[in-house]
Design a protein around this motif. Structure first.
Motif, PDB file in Angstrom:
ATOM      1  N   GLN A 228     -56.330   7.828  57.336  1.00  0.00           N
ATOM      2  CA  GLN A 228     -54.886   7.997  57.116  1.00  0.00           C
ATOM      3  C   GLN A 228     -54.243   8.760  58.269  1.00  0.00           C
ATOM      4  O   GLN A 228     -53.126   8.466  58.678  1.00  0.00           O
ATOM      5  N   ILE A 231     -54.047   6.384  61.165  1.00  0.00           N
ATOM      6  CA  ILE A 231     -52.973   5.405  60.929  1.00  0.00           C
ATOM      7  C   ILE A 231     -51.623   6.041  61.246  1.00  0.00           C
ATOM      8  O   ILE A 231     -50.776   5.446  61.910  1.00  0.00           O
ATOM      9  N   ILE A 233     -51.001   8.541  63.235  1.00  0.00           N
ATOM     10  CA  ILE A 233     -50.873   8.783  64.676  1.00  0.00           C
ATOM     11  C   ILE A 233     -50.709   7.458  65.417  1.00  0.00           C
ATOM     12  O   ILE A 233     -49.817   7.294  66.251  1.00  0.00           O
ATOM     13  N   SER A 235     -49.832   4.411  64.343  1.00  0.00           N
ATOM     14  CA  SER A 235     -48.732   3.502  64.027  1.00  0.00           C
ATOM     15  C   SER A 235     -47.418   3.951  64.667  1.00  0.00           C
ATOM     16  O   SER A 235     -46.398   3.297  64.544  1.00  0.00           O
ATOM     17  N   SER A 236     -47.459   5.091  65.387  1.00  0.00           N
ATOM     18  CA  SER A 236     -46.195   5.649  65.876  1.00  0.00           C
ATOM     19  C   SER A 236     -45.690   4.983  67.148  1.00  0.00           C
ATOM     20  O   SER A 236     -44.498   4.832  67.343  1.00  0.00           O
ATOM     21  N   LYS A 241     -41.669   7.030  65.035  1.00  0.00           N
ATOM     22  CA  LYS A 241     -40.821   6.364  64.042  1.00  0.00           C
ATOM     23  C   LYS A 241     -39.520   7.121  63.794  1.00  0.00           C
ATOM     24  O   LYS A 241     -38.668   6.671  63.052  1.00  0.00           O
ATOM     25  N   THR A 247     -43.590   6.771  57.941  1.00  0.00           N
ATOM     26  CA  THR A 247     -43.885   6.170  56.633  1.00  0.00           C
ATOM     27  C   THR A 247     -45.131   6.767  56.015  1.00  0.00           C
ATOM     28  O   THR A 247     -45.198   6.971  54.808  1.00  0.00           O
ATOM     29  N   GLN A 248     -46.127   7.033  56.834  1.00  0.00           N
ATOM     30  CA  GLN A 248     -47.350   7.643  56.312  1.00  0.00           C
ATOM     31  C   GLN A 248     -47.060   9.023  55.736  1.00  0.00           C
ATOM     32  O   GLN A 248     -47.593   9.405  54.712  1.00  0.00           O
ATOM     33  N   GLN A 250     -43.896  10.284  54.856  1.00  0.00           N
ATOM     34  CA  GLN A 250     -42.915  10.314  53.776  1.00  0.00           C
ATOM     35  C   GLN A 250     -43.457   9.700  52.496  1.00  0.00           C
ATOM     36  O   GLN A 250     -43.020  10.034  51.416  1.00  0.00           O
ATOM     37  N   SER A 251     -44.414   8.760  52.627  1.00  0.00           N
ATOM     38  CA  SER A 251     -45.020   8.199  51.420  1.00  0.00           C
ATOM     39  C   SER A 251     -46.261   8.966  50.991  1.00  0.00           C
ATOM     40  O   SER A 251     -46.980   8.540  50.126  1.00  0.00           O
ATOM     41  N   LYS A 252     -46.503  10.087  51.673  1.00  0.00           N
ATOM     42  CA  LYS A 252     -47.586  11.013  51.306  1.00  0.00           C
ATOM     43  C   LYS A 252     -48.980  10.406  51.435  1.00  0.00           C
ATOM     44  O   LYS A 252     -49.883  10.755  50.686  1.00  0.00           O
ATOM     45  N   PHE A 253     -49.150   9.478  52.367  1.00  0.00           N
ATOM     46  CA  PHE A 253     -50.488   8.946  52.573  1.00  0.00           C
ATOM     47  C   PHE A 253     -51.353   9.938  53.332  1.00  0.00           C
ATOM     48  O   PHE A 253     -52.559   9.930  53.230  1.00  0.00           O
TER      49      PHE A 253
END
Lengths: 365, 604
Positions: A228, A231, A233, A235-236, A241, A247-248, A250-253
């Motif tokens: 996680q 992901i 780091i 996906s940025s 973003k 998203t990771q 703010q969605s608490k992943f």
């Protein structure tokens, strides 16, 4: 104000202090990003700790660091008492008896004990003259570090226990050590490693280390946190973003996102660009510490500032390595950025002491 | 003293600290390269993983296309099903309402609790369905008391509706959740989609199914929906138009009540099936509401085979109907001529075996017309013998007996017209000449389906043009009618046209000239027909090639009307009903009466 005091104030390293403040503010912004959905209390507390840190900073720079080294033994003993208390009466929070609860605030005594231990260790080595370190010195130094580390390991807080060692190792590094002793040390470390594995480490800690060694072995459970984080780091992209848009995050992943994983949050929202900025600030910060370590005319100043610097260096490298799988995930916060009062305060204590040393760099005794 | 030591010491200390400066810088660069790799080089992969993490796609089932009968009446449609659901975060609150709810819905408390316990198997972002298909009165009752039943919500889902219940069940078939192999084979079919499992629902699934839509939701780590990101509305399936006349279908099914058998009516000119009934049947609406596993087991083990579409899957010996084929073959092969008189003494001996006529005392001497009219066995024993099995087989094949008709309902069976090579292959026995005699009157190993029979009689009515039977006429795509072309190439059968007239005359005589089919007579219309009575032969007896009289035979009737302008052909089989002339023929008469005097009048 006497000539002496003017001299001291002139030598306050405002530059290092500014970087520390900037990093703390960036940390608060990131803490806000990952906690504002649930509660603002995290940001408010961090602000209060920050102000507390500044106060302690001001107090500490006024006391000559040599006095502090002189008093290091009683301070050391005093710092161990709460660790003992925790083992007897402590309540488990997140699986470890690491915190003393003061209602709204929790304090992690190990964060302060590690500084006290390093100062006492410095005192011990300052008093040793000449010669490389021998078996006897290794033994005494081992006791000084070993007592608080054992308490912390028993909590059990493996990550914080590790933060006791950089000061220890850095002093050996500076003083030089006999080759025979290096072998002995390696053997001791291996033996204690086996001992820890068999008797001390909890299953979840073993699983983390296993995951580190074989990352594919356990993608759902222990590897999950690392994945996680990667992901977040990865996906940025370059610019990220955007603030509050990870998203990771703010969605608490992301696990422990406002504490140990705060840099993953920053990486997700500000991308590689954000990482470049943080790394530059840190590099600046660390090189500044090392520069300060080169300046004092007194051996005590050199040893203390270097061993204290090594704590910050160590924590920074472990933290930013573990987020991308270069090191096992070991619950070490990123100094100044991570949420947590004890960590922030202890970092400010270290900074205060280093600046303290710089202020008095011309003093030989 | 100490001062000197310090300064000596200091230089080595400072050297070492300088080394650390470089080590730290290089180490930091090293870590930075790893960040570069993850954030820039592998960026796309991680971005994809982040999306997978965060986005949950929820399918929206498409409504299936309607089915219309030939007169434009809706015979299959959809209706909303109200499913009672609860948000997964609030499942624990359900226990406050559970007693009340189980009283209102008349559902045992345990069934709700079971659903909550099983809820872990379904993804968290989907609300838990507590009960499907709640009657509308109860929906409004609960909606009116929304304050009391706070966390409960209704979800509306289209479900298949068969307004005529069990009527034409075997034509429509039914739908069910897609099988794993369907999901893996077709991209559009996803887990939870519905596909046709039988009948037209299966055959025309692609046309009827439509395209399921979806909604992409952003979810948090617990799987709770945060926001809707993107939505694709489902596309309703295309509407299918049938050749069936639902009124005629309704009439036809009346005659099968409490009987086992099948009836099919077809337009012989173009192959449009007007009605097709099989009994026993089943109400497909019951599949839609919750059908328990026990219900299923009962259902599929029912020895009356309600799934079985007897018109296309029932394989029966054609009995005397096959005599029409023998006659046509005999004429074409010139082994008989219409005026030749053949005598019937009530039995016929071939080798050391005696074959009987149904009329014990015999028919005396008959020409072809009389032989068909009276369905004389001996006449056809002799004709069949003259033809030989290979020629019989050849002509049966021309008419598609023992072969698939190509009807557009899945599950058709081929039947069988045996010949020596078949027997050698499957039974490893030579062909006996006596078997040819049996086949000549449609007994023995020969098996046909009612759809083959009606197709055969249609070809006779058409004087040699063979059509493809079908129940779907076309479908509407974007309000444009797309026609199916089954009848593009009516196949010409190479038999001289005049020979058909002799056969048709005989069939006319059977109904209108005091023959075996007299009870199918309908005044004002020249009905042509042929009865059949099929000995039901158990396997063991069949192997001995003997007939039994112990079991009541099946009744057959097939025919068409009118003689000169055939617009409808019919085949009827009633299992274990006795003689065809006494049991099947009167039903044909009544149905044809309805067709000419009832349904037709209503349709216009």
């Amino acid at each position: 104000m006497g000539q002496h005091t003017k001299e001291l104030i002139k030598n306050i390293d405002y530059f290092t202090l500014s970087i520390a403040i900037v990093l703390s503010l960036i940390g608060m912004a990131m803490i806000y990003s990952c906690t504002y959905q649930t509660s603002r209390i995290f940001l408010i507390k961090q602000m209060l700790w920050f102000l507390g840190g500044l106060v302690i900073f001001l107090v500490l720079i006024m006391i000559n660091y040599k006095k502090i080294i002189e008093w290091s033994f009683p301070v050391y003993v005093f710092s161990i008492i709460p660790l003992m208390y925790l083992l007897i009466k402590g309540k488990k929070i997140a699986g470890a008896k690491s915190w003393i609860d003061f209602g709204q605030f929790q304090v992690q005594p190990a964060e302060f004990a590690k500084i006290a231990a390093v100062i006492l260790l410095t005192k011990y080595f300052v008093d040793k003259v000449g010669e490389k370190i021998g078996l006897k010195e290794l033994f005494y130094a081992g006791i000084i570090i070993g007592v608080p580390v054992s308490f912390v390991v028993l909590q059990p807080d493996f990550g914080t226990a590790l933060t006791f060692f950089p000061g220890f190792i850095s002093l050996f590094f500076l003083k030089g050590i006999k080759a025979k002793l290096v072998f002995l040390l390696i053997i001791i470390i291996l033996l204690s490693g086996v001992f820890m594995w068999e008797f001390v480490l909890k299953d979840y800690q073993k699983a983390r280390i296993k995951t580190f060694i074989y990352p594919q072995s356990n993608p759902k459970a222990e590897g999950y946190h690392l994945l996680q984080s990667k992901i977040a780091i990865g996906s940025s992209g370059f610019f990220g973003k955007g603030y509050l848009k990870g998203t990771q995050t703010q969605s608490k992943f992301l696990p422990a996102q406002h504490t140990d994983f705060i840099l993953s949050v920053l990486a997700e929202e500000f991308g590689f660009f954000g990482i470049l900025i943080i790394f530059s600030l840190y590099l600046w910060f660390i090189l500044r510490f090392l520069k300060i370590s080169l300046e004092p005319k007194a051996k005590a100043g050199i040893l203390l500032s270097f061993s204290l610097s090594s704590i910050i260096i160590f924590q920074f490298f472990i933290n930013c390595s573990m987020l991308i799988g270069l090191f096992p995930i070991v619950g070490i916060p990123l100094p100044l950025l991570s949420y947590g009062g004890s960590s922030l305060l202890s970092t400010f204590i270290i900074i205060a002491l280093i600046i303290n040393i710089r202020m008095r760099k011309y003093q030989i005794f | 003293m100490e001062k000197i030591n310090y300064s000596e010491d200091l230089t080595s200390l400072l050297k070492r600290i300088n080394i650390v400066k470089y080590i730290v810088s290089i180490a930091l660069l090293f870590v930075l390269i790893f960040y570069w790799k993850i954030q820039i080089v592998d960026h796309k992969n991680y971005l994809k993983l982040a999306e997978i993490n965060r986005i949950r796609r929820v399918d929206i089932l498409a409504s299936r296309g309607f089915i219309y009968d030939r007169n434009g009446r809706v015979i299959v449609d959809n209706r909303p099903s109200f499913n009672l659901t609860i948000d997964r975060d609030r499942m624990s609150e359900l226990f406050n309402y559970i007693d009340n709810l189980s009283n209102i819905l008349e559902v045992r408390k345990k069934s709700f609790i079971d659903r909550i316990l099983n809820s872990r198997k379904t993804p968290y972002y989907l609300p838990l369905v507590l009960k499907k298909d709640i009657p509308i009165e109860k929906v409004s009752f609960l909606e009116a008391r929304k304050d009391e039943f706070f966390p409960l919500e209704f979800q509306i889902e289209p479900v298949r509706n068969y307004p005529f219940n069990s009527l034409a069940f075997h034509i429509f078939g039914y739908i069910g959740e897609a099988f794993p192999e369907e999901i893996s084979k077709t991209k559009d079919i996803k887990a939870g989609s519905f596909t046709g499992k039988m009948g037209l629902e299966k055959q025309y699934d692609k046309i009827l199914r439509g395209k399921d839509g979806w909604v992409d939701y952003a979810v948090d780590i617990k799987g709770k929906i945060i926001e809707e990101l993107e939505r694709k509305e489902p596309e309703k399936g295309n509407d299918l138009v049938l050749t069936i006349d639902i009124d005629l279908q309704n009439e036809v099914e009346k005659y099968l009540e409490n009987r086992k058998g099948g009836i099919v009516l077809i337009n012989p000119k173009n192959g449009e099936i007007l009605a097709m009934a099989s009994s026993p049947g089943f109400n497909p609406n019951l599949f839609v509401s919750e059908f328990s596993e026990a219900d299923w087991r009962n259902f599929i083990s029912d020895e009356n085979y309600p799934f079985y579409n007897r018109v296309i899957q029932g394989q029966y010996s054609p009995g005397s109907i096959f005599k029409l084929l023998i006659a046509l073959a005999g004429l074409q092969e010139k082994v008989i001529n219409p005026d030749e008189r053949i005598s019937c003494s009530g039995s016929y001996q071939s080798g050391n075996k005696v074959f009987r006529c149904w009329k014990e005392l015999g028919h005396g001497s008959l020409n072809l017309y009389e032989a068909i009219k009276h369905s004389c066995n001996v006449y056809f024993y002799k004709t069949g013998k003259r033809l030989g099995i290979e020629k019989i087989k050849k002509y049966a094949k021309k008419f598609g007996l023992g072969e698939y008709t190509g009807i557009d309902i899945s599950g058709e069976r081929a039947g069988l017209v045996p010949d020596p090579s078949w027997k050698m292959k499957y039974l490893e026995e030579p062909w006996y000449s006596g078997e040819t005699i049996s086949i000549s009157i449609g007994q023995g190993y020969i098996l046909t389906t009612p759809i083959q029979i009606v197709n055969f009689v249609s070809a006779i009515a058409n004087r040699g043009k063979k059509i493809v039977p079908h129940v779907a006429r076309g479908y509407y795509e974007n309000n444009k009618f797309q026609k199916f072309y089954f009848e593009q190439n009516p196949k010409e059968i190479d038999i001289d046209k005049e020979y058909f007239e002799y056969i048709i005359d005989g069939m006319w005589g059977s109904v209108n000239d005091s023959g075996t089919g007299a009870r199918a007579r309908l005044s004002g219309f020249d009905v042509c027909g042929k009865t059949g009575t099929t000995q039901v032969v158990s396997k063991i007896i069949k192997d001995k090639n003997e007939f039994t009289t112990g079991i009541t035979p099946h009744s057959w009737f097939t025919g068409f009307a009118s003689k000169d302008n055939p617009e409808v052909a019919i085949a009827i089989i009633i299992e274990h009903a006795g003689k065809g002339g006494e049991n099947a023929a009167p039903i044909a008469g009544k149905i044809l009466n309805f067709y000419f005097n009832g349904a037709k009048r209503n349709a216009h």
